[in-house]
Design an enzyme around this catalytic site. Structure first.
Site, PDB file in Angstrom:
ATOM      1  N   GLU A   1       1.185  -1.511  -0.477  1.00  0.00           N
ATOM      2  CA  GLU A   1      -0.062  -0.061  -0.227  1.00  0.00           C
ATOM      3  C   GLU A   1       1.197   1.211   0.023  1.00  0.00           C
ATOM      4  O   GLU A   1       1.743   1.587   0.674  1.00  0.00           O
ATOM      5  CB  GLU A   1      -1.154   0.280   1.336  1.00  0.00           C
TER       6      GLU A   1
ATOM      7  N   CYS B   1       3.460   8.682   0.954  1.00  0.00           N
ATOM      8  CA  CYS B   1       4.265   7.693   2.082  1.00  0.00           C
ATOM      9  C   CYS B   1       4.307   6.192   1.540  1.00  0.00           C
ATOM     10  O   CYS B   1       2.969   5.858   0.597  1.00  0.00           O
ATOM     11  CB  CYS B   1       3.033   7.664   3.505  1.00  0.00           C
TER      12      CYS B   1
ATOM     13  N   CYS C   1       6.418  -7.242   6.986  1.00  0.00           N
ATOM     14  CA  CYS C   1       7.291  -6.364   7.506  1.00  0.00           C
ATOM     15  C   CYS C   1       8.044  -7.680   8.620  1.00  0.00           C
ATOM     16  O   CYS C   1       6.858  -8.373   9.232  1.00  0.00           O
ATOM     17  CB  CYS C   1       7.460  -5.481   8.859  1.00  0.00           C
TER      18      CYS C   1
ATOM     19  N   CYS D   1       6.939  -5.058  16.127  1.00  0.00           N
ATOM     20  CA  CYS D   1       6.763  -4.213  16.662  1.00  0.00           C
ATOM     21  C   CYS D   1       5.087  -4.632  16.518  1.00  0.00           C
ATOM     22  O   CYS D   1       4.215  -4.834  15.512  1.00  0.00           O
ATOM     23  CB  CYS D   1       6.346  -3.300  16.254  1.00  0.00           C
TER      24      CYS D   1
ATOM     25  N   CYS E   1       1.589  -2.435  15.654  1.00  0.00           N
ATOM     26  CA  CYS E   1       1.297  -2.084  13.843  1.00  0.00           C
ATOM     27  C   CYS E   1       1.346  -3.192  13.748  1.00  0.00           C
ATOM     28  O   CYS E   1       1.681  -4.134  13.305  1.00  0.00           O
ATOM     29  CB  CYS E   1       3.134  -2.140  13.652  1.00  0.00           C
TER      30      CYS E   1
ATOM     31  N   CYS F   1      -0.867   5.800   9.953  1.00  0.00           N
ATOM     32  CA  CYS F   1       0.761   5.538  10.738  1.00  0.00           C
ATOM     33  C   CYS F   1       0.658   3.321  11.177  1.00  0.00           C
ATOM     34  O   CYS F   1      -0.513   3.758  12.139  1.00  0.00           O
ATOM     35  CB  CYS F   1       1.783   5.593  11.773  1.00  0.00           C
TER      36      CYS F   1
END
Ligand code: SAH
Length: 380
Positions: A98, A111, A118, A122, A125, A349
């Site tokens: 995205e 962004c 990933c 974390c 997230c 975010c």
């Protein structure tokens, strides 16, 4: 396990010399590479029919060899009266990523994702929850920017035609875990046209969980891009939990690397801090953070935690967040609270998870206009 197939080679993977070599390999003169670069980076097109300065018989061959379509828009969601737009892309191997375009009165920020998924895990997230699928190529990263730049140039975003002015590597992925592709993308994004998109290095931000050797490598490149470090806690005990890679490179080591970056580049490092209710927003942690940063070339960017599916955490109480901000500011450390855009379209975010796949239906968003989310597929 068979090796994962790589994305097709693209003009944007190569520097100017590499592009000329690739064209020469096809038995064509090197200047054809410059013509192709001009089409892609300056005119923002990869459509061979528009390349009228190339002999008709060569266009298809050149485009197939150096401008393969890397990403296909699957779905576009908009909010903030169309000023924030999230695009879901499908890559050649069916991976989803995205990107988000945000138009402000004085700038247009994109962004971008640097990886599909990933690996940093974390817990607050959304991207981190699914794990890493693969690194993106430089071409795949640049393609997100080119698509946004083309949309701006066409006047697709309300407010009239314009340009993309800022790039943040804050989409899916850990950019410094995909160093070579990210650096190649930064060069293509910042090289002057027609070799690149001509966006100022100072307007590009690379955000990292704190991979110290890669920060050191970036320092040695002597670019003037902005470095953002996702700190989220001033103490190792909490940061070990919020940013698991802290167990490898702790707060002290990450900040040492950040200060070396600031010293070398002269650029203020952005310290990212997602405010999580009753987790990292205590007054003593504000003081501890100020202890670490005061007198340094740093700026704190507080981000109200954005909700992610299945997470037990939520954003700090606004009064608590204000006190946290005030304490840091009182110590002379520059601090701002990020204006979070795109929460309604899961485009803020930590919310990028590339879910929903090809279903172009789920009309969740567009609180700005009250209308349906925009769906627009870019035709070739
Ligand atoms: N992997 C890189 C870049 C992607 S995230 C990094 O971690 O820096 C961009 C920023 O959004 C990071 O500071 C990240 O910690 C933050 N973030 C992640 N999840 C979030 C959430 N749920 N709410 C607010 N910020 C979040």
């Amino acid at each position: 396990m068979s090796p994962r197939p790589r994305p097709p080679r693209h003009l944007a993977d190569l520097d100017a010399a590499g592009r000329r070599a690739a064209v020469t390999e096809l038995g064509l003169p090197g200047f054809r590479a410059d013509q192709l670069s001009r089409h892609y980076f300056a005119r923002l097109t990869d459509d061979p029919d528009q390349m009228t300065d190339l002999p008709a018989g060569l266009r298809a061959e050149l485009a197939a060899a150096l401008l393969p379509r890397l990403l296909t828009a699957q779905r576009e969601l908009a909010c903030d009266q169309g000023m924030t737009r999230k695009t879901l892309w499908r890559a050649f191997d069916g991976s989803y990523i995205e990107s988000v375009l945000m138009r402000y009165p004085d700038r247009v920020t994109m962004c971008v994702s640097s990886q599909a998924g990933c690996g940093m895990a974390c817990p607050f997230c959304a991207t981190g929850q699914a794990g890493l699928t693969r690194n993106l190529s430089a071409g795949e990263i640049v393609a997100q920017v080119v698509a946004g730049a083309a949309a701006m140039a066409r006047g697709d975003v309300p407010g009239g035609p314009g340009r993309v002015s800022n790039i943040v590597f804050m989409g899916m992925g850990e950019p410094l875990a995909n160093y070579a592709s990210v650096l190649g993308a930064v060069r293509r994004i910042t090289d002057p046209a027609p070799d690149g998109l001509g966006i100022s290095q100072r307007s590009v931000t690379v955000s990292t969980v704190g991979l110290v050797p890669a920060i050191e490598r970036l320092t040695a490149e002597r670019l003037s891009v902005r470095l953002a470090v996702s700190l989220h806690a001033p103490d190792d005990e909490l940061r070990d939990e919020l940013v698991p890679v802290n167990r490898r490179w702790n707060v002290a080591r990450v900040l040492d690397a950040a200060w070396a970056y600031a010293d070398t580049t002269g650029r203020r490092v952005s310290i990212e801090y997602a405010m999580i209710r009753d987790v990292n927003d205590q007054a003593w942690r504000a003081e501890a953070l100020a202890d670490l940063l005061s007198g340094r070339l740093a700026h704190v960017n507080l981000i109200p935690l954005n909700p992610t599916p299945g997470s037990r955490w939520t954003a700090s109480d606004p009064a608590v967040a204000r006190e946290f901000t005030d304490r840091i500011a009182a110590r002379g450390v520059p601090v701002t609270v990020r204006d979070t855009r795109g929460t309604e379209i899961d485009g803020a975010c930590g919310q990028l998870a590339a879910v929903g796949r090809a279903s172009a239906d789920s009309a969740s968003a567009d609180s700005g206009t009250g209308g349906r989310p925009t769906l627009s597929l870019t035709p070739r």
